[in-house]
Each structure stands twice: as structure tokens, then as C-alpha cells.
Design an enzyme around this catalytic site. Structure first.
Site, PDB file in Angstrom:
ATOM      1  N   GLU A 192       0.840  -1.264   0.274  1.00  8.90           N
ATOM      2  CA  GLU A 192       0.035  -0.313  -0.049  1.00  8.90           C
ATOM      3  C   GLU A 192       0.923   0.887   0.030  1.00  8.90           C
ATOM      4  O   GLU A 192       0.220   2.160   0.726  1.00  8.90           O
ATOM      5  CB  GLU A 192      -0.654   0.114   1.548  1.00  8.90           C
ATOM      6  CG  GLU A 192      -2.183  -0.888   1.187  1.00  8.90           C
ATOM      7  CD  GLU A 192      -2.715  -1.537   2.347  1.00  8.90           C
ATOM      8  OE1 GLU A 192      -4.295  -2.149   1.850  1.00  8.90           O
ATOM      9  OE2 GLU A 192      -2.336  -0.498   3.412  1.00  8.90           O
ATOM     10  N   GLU A 212      -7.626  -8.005  -0.345  1.00 10.87           N
ATOM     11  CA  GLU A 212      -7.711  -7.876   1.158  1.00 10.87           C
ATOM     12  C   GLU A 212      -8.898  -7.164   0.672  1.00 10.87           C
ATOM     13  O   GLU A 212      -9.688  -6.773   0.483  1.00 10.87           O
ATOM     14  CB  GLU A 212      -6.809  -6.581   1.656  1.00 10.87           C
ATOM     15  CG  GLU A 212      -5.723  -7.090   2.407  1.00 10.87           C
ATOM     16  CD  GLU A 212      -5.286  -6.228   2.624  1.00 10.87           C
ATOM     17  OE1 GLU A 212      -5.662  -5.167   3.291  1.00 10.87           O
ATOM     18  OE2 GLU A 212      -2.889  -6.533   3.332  1.00 10.87           O
TER      19      GLU A 212
END
Length: 638
Positions: free
Chosen positions: A197, A273
């Protein structure tokens, strides 16, 4: 209206092109010991995952072995297989592998190689997520705190030679574990994730060069292909290198995939995710599962979309490993619980929830008819009758036998080489009238003037001032700072320090000449003898009990209801933090921490003063009641 309809149709078509279709679920290939497999990108527009040339759906569940008792690893892997998953994804937490003396610990829960091998033994593929930064609601996102010992330390940046040298040292070590276990070398690792991320970091030094450096490192080791986990906006996807698959955190539906498909041509896009629950902070509501994720999995299984449930099983942030969240400027500090239950399908101690069986039914119904899923096994837990610890030492007695040093200005704990724990800061202040004390304490402080307890400062509530009473003579100002984990998300993790931060002011005057007593809490603070009384008005005490157990110990949850705020050790193992504000009231204790016969339970409570504390008992389950509701945010990106 016609234009809008055309745009919607185009976006839907584009999203549909990202899926391999039901044929991907027909590929039931499992890892075979020592047998190489070819994992690649290809198919329609290069958008499919291919395993030995055939379309393949990744059905993954996230488990962090460093959060799970080693004796339970196989149960958690088998439960994933019984749910219909074919892959295990996991983060590696650097800061518990590298020790303070520069050595490396790959034993116990840190034996990453053994965990990967166990996945292969159970016929499960692996998505390998080594970081170096991982987030994961883990202290400093998995980075070691020696990296922030200095005041200004840019992280995740090729322009910082100290960080890059440390990162290279770590990656060289972790590559020794991972490379022999790549699927091309006969192991179960399908892909390596490059960092985590990075598009959400929002620092002043974000750079594509950093991600390219990581890609180049792993390519030289013979690894590939790769993926990145990111949000779905242009901002989040701006650091995806060419040829790297895109994992979205999350992809709940086809709409969230369309932008990634535009930005990253010729590679697969999947949900890296998908959140079956959400993290929790102290003072929030209890864990609750998300029904949205069930709908997402229905879509994945309908269209052959690859996915990873984050987390399928959360486990526990034992010791001082739980992290924290905050705004970009450090405000709105939110420390994470010890529990990482997450509202997951498999609960903290491996219990199989109602949602587990719902996921299992959805996945099973979409798989080929010949697939027979193994029956899942429920874990075993035990009750422990109530027992009452005895007070061993007042907090003042513990403080008196700890290491201390003197400084002109209050140093941070990191600058002293300490990660979290407790710092007791004291200085002499002059006689004078009532005055305002102004200081920034990270993260929770108890303030005393002489033997008088004045009050607390709670970083969660941005409390930085207290009124000190009038003093006829010079007095000792004592600030006992109890810490939580470092911020684990966003660029403030470069700035988060523990202890007293900056100047301490009494009215308009700066307080100088500080003595610092350090209590790292890596082990139970030693106490020479039982004191049996409270010294002055100082809060806190160490309590101890000898717990006798017959037979083979099983898992339990020690119920700390009635206690205030502190830490629990079982036979020297630090379970983690408890705090009466909840929502967590019970600390998970694996059976492997216990032994037949005598067990030593020690509790350091920061607020308790009584000689007769509340009893502690062992429960089979975590506390389930919901006293307040906290929304599952599902990673709503800003």
C-alpha cells in the site's frame, strides 16, 4: 442518459475482462513436494493467472504465523483448506525477526520457512508478503524502531542510506527462506508482494524508484511474478510498475476494478484484501463480522475472480506488537487491541464462526462437483477456576530497582534504545503557586507532584495540560509514561515517538534536569521482596499467582474484568495489554504457554493499589458482548 448508459456498459465490460471465468475454478492443482510449477500471467489480454498454462483462481485466506501459536499452525491451515481455499497469504514482521544485538530469530512463531513448508504439506499455495513495511496493525508496520531512533528519519525511501542498508540486510535474510520455496523451485510460493500500500503513504518523498528497487532486488534472486496491494484510485495506483499484478484492498465488486484495469494494462487484477471484519482500538465496540464480504465472495465464485480474505484468521498481537492509527499530523491517536480477532471467520483461538460455514457453503457450491472438502475441526479450550494473585511489590519499589540516567531535556524512549514499555521521568520543580503543566506524553501518563497523584494525560484525547497544586518547597515532578504501539499506517509512522515529546513547561518556564527510569517490559520487572503496603499515593503494583493445573493444558482466555490497565505474563510470556475501557476484557493464553503443574501468572497494573485484587479466571471464549457499535470501515480510502 445514453452517454451514461454507454459508460456503464463499457465499465462493466472492462471489469468482466478482468476475470478468468469459471474455468479458473476447474484448475485444482495443488503443490507437490519438490515438483516445480509455472505460475504466470496470460490468457485474455494478459488478465488471467495461469498455473502450468491453465487459468487458475487464487482463493486465499490471510494468516500471520507470528500471531498464531506454532502448535496451532496446522489447524488453521487445515481449516482454510476445509473452507474451500487453496492459498495462504501472510505478512512477515521484520521487527520481531531482527534482535537488538543484530542477530536473527527464526525460531518458534518466527520460523517462516517451517510455516511455508507446512502450507505445502497441506496442499496449499502461498502468497508471500515480506514488506519490508506491511502495516498489519503491527507496531510500526513491521519496521524496527531503531530506524526512528533519530529525530528525522525518512522511511521507505531510496534517499535514506541507513534505511536502505537495513532493508537490504533484512531482505537478504528473508530471501534465504523464500527463494528455495518459490513454486518454480518446487515450493508453494506463487507470488511475492512488493511492499504494501505504498500509494497510501503520502509522505513528502514518495517515489517510484523505491518500488522499482524492490522489484529489481527480487528479480535478481530469481523471484517473480509480483503483485502490489493498493487502493483503486489513481492516487493509490500511481506506483504500480509495468508487469506487476494489481491487488485491490478491497475489490468488493466489478466497479472497483475498472480504474485499475485502465492504469495497469496486461496484468491480472484481483482482490488482495477482502475484509470479513475490521480492526478494533481501545475504547471502541467489540468485534463484529462484515456481511459485505460474504456478498463479495459470492461474486468471486460466480465469475472466477481471485481473492484473499484479510484476515481469514487474525490471531493475537502478543507482547508489545500491536500497532496504532492516527491522522497524518499524529492527532486522533487510536491504539490497537492485543486481540487481532478482527471478526474473522476463524476466531482468535481458532473457533469456527457461523460466518466460516457460510463462506464454506458459498465456495463449495461453486467448485466442481468432484471436489470434496475435508470436514473442519473445532479447537479445544478449557476453563480455569478463579484464582487471586497476591501483591508482590508496589510500583515505586519496582521503579527503584530499574536502570536510570539523567538528561538536561526529556529524551524519547527510542533515542534511549527502548521500544515501548514504560518511562518514568522526574525533575525538580520550584516552590510556587498553582501552575499549568504543559507536556506531550506518548501515550498515557500518570502525573505526580511529590507523593500526590495529580491526574492522567491520555494521548487519545489530546490531553497535554494539568493544573499542578501550589508548592511551599521544591518538589519532585514525576511523569510515568505508559506506551502503546507505534503508528502503523501513513507517513506519521516516521514521526511517532514514545515517552515525553519536546519541552515540558510549568507555566511560562521550561522544566529541565530530567532523571529517566526505563522499564522495557520485555520480561517481568524484578522485585526483591514483597512490600505489602502502598508507598505514599503512587498508583500501580506487581501481582503474582501460582496456578496449579492438572493434565495437559489447553487454550484459555484470562478474564481481567475488575482490573484497570496493565500487562499479564504467563510463565514469562507477555500475553499483551488489558484496559478496563474495553472492548477486550480477556487475554488469549495458548495452551503451549502453560504447563502441567505449577504456572506463574504475573500482572503489572498501572492503576491498582489494593492488596486484594480481583480474582482472575480462565474462559473458553473471548468476551462476545457488544456494549457499543463500531463500524467496519472496509478500508474506505481517502
Amino acid at each position: 442518459m445514453k452517454l451514461l448508459t454507454s459508460i456503464v456498459a463499457a465499465m462493466t465490460l472492462m471489469a468482466a475482462q478482468a476475470t478468468a471465468g469459471v474455468e479458473a475454478m476447474q484448475n485444482l492443482q495443488r503443490p507437490q513436494a519438490g515438483q516445480a510449477a509455472d505460475f504466470s500471467f496470460g490468457g485474455k489480454g494478459g488478465r488471467e493467472f495461469l498455473l502450468d498454462g491453465k487459468a487458475f483462481q487464487i482463493r486465499s485466506g490471510e494468516i500471520h504465523p507470528q500471531r498464531v501459536p506454532r502448535s496451532h499452525w496446522r489447524h488453521r491451515i487445515r481449516a482454510a483448506k476445509a473452507m474451500g481455499l487453496n492459498t495462504i497469504a501472510f505478512y512477515v514482521f521484520w521487527n520481531v525477526l531482527e534482535q537488538e544485538d543484530g542477530s536473527w530469530d527464526f525460531s518458534g512463531r518466527n520460523d517462516i520457512g517451517a510455516f511455508i513448508d507446512m502450507c505445502a504439506e497441506e496442499g496449499m499455495w502461498v502468497l508471500f508478503r515480506p514488506g519490508p513495511y506491511v502495516c498489519g496493525e503491527w507496531d510500526l508496520g513491521g519496521l524496527p524502531t531503531y530506524l526512528i531512533r533519530d529525530e528525522h528519519t525518512p522511511l521507505r525511501y531510496t534517499g535514506n542510506p541507513q534505511f536502505m542498508a537495513a532493508q537490504t540486510r533484512y531482505l537478504e535474510k528473508i530471501a534465504e527462506v523464500a527463494v528455495p520455496r518459490l513454486c518454480r523451485n518446487g515450493g508453494p510460493i506463487l507470488m511475492v508482494q512488493l511492499e504494501n500500500e505504498y500509494g497510501s503513504y503520502k509522505s513528502t518523498h514518495d517515489e517510484m524508484a523505491y518500488i522499482e528497487w524492490l522489484k529489481n532486488f527480487w528479480e535478481k534472486k530469481g523471484a517473480g511474478p509480483f503483485y502490489l496491494s493498493e487502493g483503486s484510485s489513481n492516487h493509490h495506483l500511481r506506483f504500480v510498475p509495468k508487469g506487476v499484478a494489481v491487488g485491490l484492498d478491497p475489490a468488493d465488486n466489478a466497479w472497483q476494478m475498472t480504474n485499475a484495469l485502465r492504469i495497469a494494462p496486461g496484468v491480472p487484477v484481483f482482490s488482495s484484501e477482502t475484509y470479513p471484519g475490521w480492526l478494533r482500538h481501545w475504547g471502541e465496540g467489540n468485534w463484529t463480522p462484515s456481511r459485505n464480504a460474504l456478498n463479495s465472495v459470492r461474486w468471486y465464485m460466480r465469475d472466477g475472480v481471485s481473492f484473499n480474505l484479510f484476515v481469514y484468521h487474525g490471531g493475537t498481537s502478543f507482547g508489545l506488537t500491536a500497532g496504532a492509527n492516527s491522522n497524518a499530523d499524529g492527532s486522533a491517536f487510536q491504539p490497537d487491541l492485543t486481540s487481532y480477532d478482527y471478526g474473522s471467520p476463524v476466531g482468535e483461538n481458532g473457533n469456527l464462526t457461523q460466518e466460516y460455514f457460510e463462506y464454506r457453503d458459498i465456495i463449495k457450491a461453486a467448485l466442481p462437483a468432484e471436489v470434496s472438502l475435508p470436514e473442519p475441526v473445532h479447537p479445544v479450550a478449557m476453563e480455569v477456576p478463579p484464582f487471586r494473585p497476591e501483591k508482590v511489590a508496589d510500583f515505586a519499589a519496582l521503579r527503584g530497582i530499574c536502570e536510570s540516567t539523567t538528561y538536561a531535556l526529556p529524551p524519547t524512549l527510542e533515542s534511549l534504545g527502548q521500544n515501548q514499555g514504560i518511562g518514568i521521568y522526574s525533575a525538580t520543580i520550584p516552590a510556587g503557586p498553582t501552575a499549568t503543566l504543559t507536556c506531550k506524553a506518548h501515550d498515557y501518563a500518570l502525573v505526580y507532584v511529590g507523593e500526590t497523584f495529580v491526574g492522567t494525560l491520555d494521548r487519545r484525547h489530546a490531553q497535554q495540560q494539568l493544573q499542578l497544586p501550589a508548592r511551599e518547597h521544591p518538589q519532585q515532578l514525576k511523569i510515568v509514561v505508559d506506551t502503546f504501539g507505534h503508528v502503523n499506517f501513513g507517513s506519521y509512522l516516521e514521526k511517532d515517538r514514545k515517552g515525553l515529546i519536546g519541552k515540558v513547561m510549568l507555566g511560562d518556564n521550561e522544566v529541565q534536569g530530567w532523571r529517566v527510569v526505563r522499564m522495557p517490559l520485555k520480561s517481568v520487572p524484578e522485585a526483591a521482596k514483597k512490600t505489602g503496603h502502598v508507598r505514599g499515593r503512587e498508583c500501580g503494583a506487581l501481582y503474582r499467582a501460582e496456578l496449579k493445573l492438572e493434565g495437559t493444558p489447553e487454550d484459555t482466555f484470562f478474564d481481567m474484568t475488575g482490573w484497570k490497565k496493565g500487562y499479564v505474563w504467563v510463565n514469562g510470556h507477555l500475553l499483551g495489554r488489558y484496559w478496563h475501557i474495553g472492548p477486550q476484557e480477556r487475554l488469549y493464553c495458548p495452551g503451549e504457554f502453560l504447563r502441567r503443574g505449577s504456572n506463574t501468572i504475573e500482572v503489572l497494573d498501572m492503576m491498582m493499589v489494593t492488596d486484594v485484587p480481583p480474582p482472575i479466571s480462565g474462559k473458553k471464549e473471548r468476551n462476545m458482548e457488544v456494549k457499543k457499535y463500531t463500524e467496519s470501515l472496509n478500508n474506505q480510502w481517502d
